[in-house]
Design an enzyme around this catalytic site. Structure first.
Site, PDB file in Angstrom:
ATOM      1  N   ASN A   6       0.760  -1.167  -0.031  1.00  0.00           N
ATOM      2  CA  ASN A   6      -0.029  -0.058   0.058  1.00  0.00           C
ATOM      3  C   ASN A   6       0.691   1.167  -0.001  1.00  0.00           C
ATOM      4  OD1 ASN A   6      -2.268  -1.551   0.090  1.00  0.00           O
ATOM      5  ND2 ASN A   6      -2.957  -1.013   2.235  1.00  0.00           N
ATOM      6  N   ASP A   7       2.053   1.017   0.141  1.00  0.00           N
ATOM      7  CA  ASP A   7       3.024   2.309  -0.116  1.00  0.00           C
ATOM      8  C   ASP A   7       3.597   2.651  -1.355  1.00  0.00           C
ATOM      9  OD1 ASP A   7       3.649   4.238   1.643  1.00  0.00           O
ATOM     10  OD2 ASP A   7       5.920   3.660   1.860  1.00  0.00           O
ATOM     11  N   ALA A   8       3.008   2.386  -2.453  1.00  0.00           N
ATOM     12  CA  ALA A   8       3.602   2.596  -3.672  1.00  0.00           C
ATOM     13  C   ALA A   8       3.283   4.039  -4.090  1.00  0.00           C
ATOM     14  CB  ALA A   8       3.152   1.601  -4.983  1.00  0.00           C
TER      15      ALA A   8
END
Length: 446
Positions: A318-320
């Site tokens: 979820n940290d892209a």
């Protein structure tokens, strides 16, 4: 020294430089005495904020900076002075420029005074001066030396950067250390012009098993056909770390050559503080548009970006955000390619145990929650990205079909290498769920 009108000329410059040295001495002495009082258990001690907050860190950080500055001063006295003025005295840029005797508005003078290298593959040197020869400036580490370095790394705010110099690390960021790795697997620190070839990443504080997590995800991506960095989990003397091969390096007959890169935030002129879409950062539509106009073969690079989007969705990264995608400029080329996927970590399993966000850094068709993505969101993403919907669905279905098997293969390989952790089973389970979801989302119109 001080007149009615304040300090003037060189007097003021000397005072600011002296004040920084004096402040460093006072703060370091205070911290040492405070630590001694703690060990003695006797007299009352002052609040930490009374003596240390001016330096912007806790006691261990202050002493770490002080010791690192001593080492830095032997390599680059000018840079050591700059850090001293900024960290211990809190001088502003214009005050530091005054002490250095350059104009605050003259960026080139500031660069010339503090460093010969900048981020990326750019080196700035005085006219007539050429870079030093590459080679002969690597400090090779044995296992004991590497273990000692890994022990110090989380508490040392000064690290050797990619160009062999020291830089202040960012508070809260994962510790990363550029190193050189030779053909025999030796690891060393570059102290001069020799480019680093790999990056060491230490475990992320408070998150379980991040090393094996970040080794596992690229293994899955590679089996799915995505271009990903080469990352491997390593151990030395009880310390775990991730060894990542730098993609911004090129082997030539002259040795290792730096390649220029810029992340999507840089390419789009978006400040780092706004790297997430919800904070005004790049969206997937922005990213696809950038790839179309900036790369040498847009049709090929757009497909690679679509693979990265699907890959991040499947593994639960979820940290892209905008700084985790980059353009890479190849030798003798004015146009770029999409850099391999990097910093891919399955963050979703930590959402309950460590309160990490359940939302993706960039929405898919307006939906940030992966479990709420529907076929209409995919259609919107395809449309905004200028992708042929039918071809894009077929590609996503192919990755979804292969993902469960790829995840199990990757886990088995890690187990065979002596790496197993409960989080791997959770990520495999998540990939199963996401693959089923993606197959359902692309089935109706496939």
């Amino acid at each position: 020294m001080v007149g009615a009108g304040g300090l003037e000329g060189t007097g003021r410059q000397q005072f600011l430089a002296y004040a920084a040295r004096a402040m460093r001495s006072v703060v370091v002495d205070f911290v040492r005495e405070r630590n001694a009082d703690r060990r003695g258990g006797g007299a009352p001690i002052a609040s930490l904020t009374e003596g240390v907050s001016i330096a912007g860190g806790d006691a261990s950080e202050v002493l770490g900076v002080h010791e690192a500055l001593g080492r830095l001063a032997r390599l680059d006295p000018q840079l050591a002075r700059l850090v001293e003025m900024r960290y211990f005295a809190g001088l502003k840029v214009h005050e530091i420029a005054e002490v250095l005797g350059v104009s605050e508005s003259n960026d080139y003078s500031m660069l010339a005074m503090i460093a010969g290298d900048t981020a990326g593959a750019i080196t700035l040197l005085p006219e007539g001066e050429r870079p030093e020869p590459v080679g002969g400036d690597v400090e090779w580490l044995d296992n004991a030396g590497l273990a000692e370095l890994l022990t110090e790394l989380p508490s040392r705010p000064m690290h050797v950067d990619a160009d062999g110099e020291y830089r202040l690390s960012l508070a809260g960021a994962q510790d990363k250390l550029p190193v050189v790795v030779d053909d025999h697997g030796r690891i060393g620190l570059t102290r001069g012009q020799t480019p680093s070839t790999h990056i060491i990443k230490t475990p992320i504080e408070r998150l379980d098993h991040t090393v094996v997590n970040e080794a596992f995800c690229p293994m899955v991506g590679r089996q799915l056909g995505a271009e990903v960095v080469d990352a491997s989990a390593q151990r030395v003397a009880g310390h775990e770390f991730l060894l990542v091969k730098r993609y911004d390096r090129h082997e030539s007959s002259d040795g290792i050559v730096r390649l220029h890169q810029e992340d999507f935030c840089q390419a789009l002129g978006v400040p780092t503080a706004r790297k997430y879409q919800v904070e005004g950062g790049p969206s997937l539509a922005d990213c696809f548009a950038l790839v179309r106009r900036a790369t040498a073969v847009p049709a090929r690079e757009v497909i690679k970006l679509l693979d990265d989007v699907a890959f991040n969705f499947l593994v639960g990264n979820n940290d892209a955000h905008g700084k985790n995608f980059s353009l890479l400029y190849l030798p003798e080329s004015a146009e770029a390619v999409l850099a391999p996927a990097y910093d891919v970590l399955s963050t979703f399993p930590y959402r309950k145990t460590h309160n990490l966000t359940r939302k993706m850094a960039m929405s898919i068709g307006g939906e940030y929650r992966p479990e709420y993505v529907r076929a209409r969101h995919l259609d919107r993403m395809f449309d905004e990205a200028g992708l042929g919907a039918a071809a894009a669905r077929r590609r996503l279905r192919g990755m979804a079909r292969d993902a469960p098997g790829a995840a199990r293969n990757a886990r088995e390989q890690l187990i065979d290498m002596g790496w197993d952790a409960p989080i791997l089973a959770r990520i495999v389970e998540l990939i199963d769920e996401r693959a089923r979801s993606l197959l359902d989302l692309t089935a109706a119109k496939a």
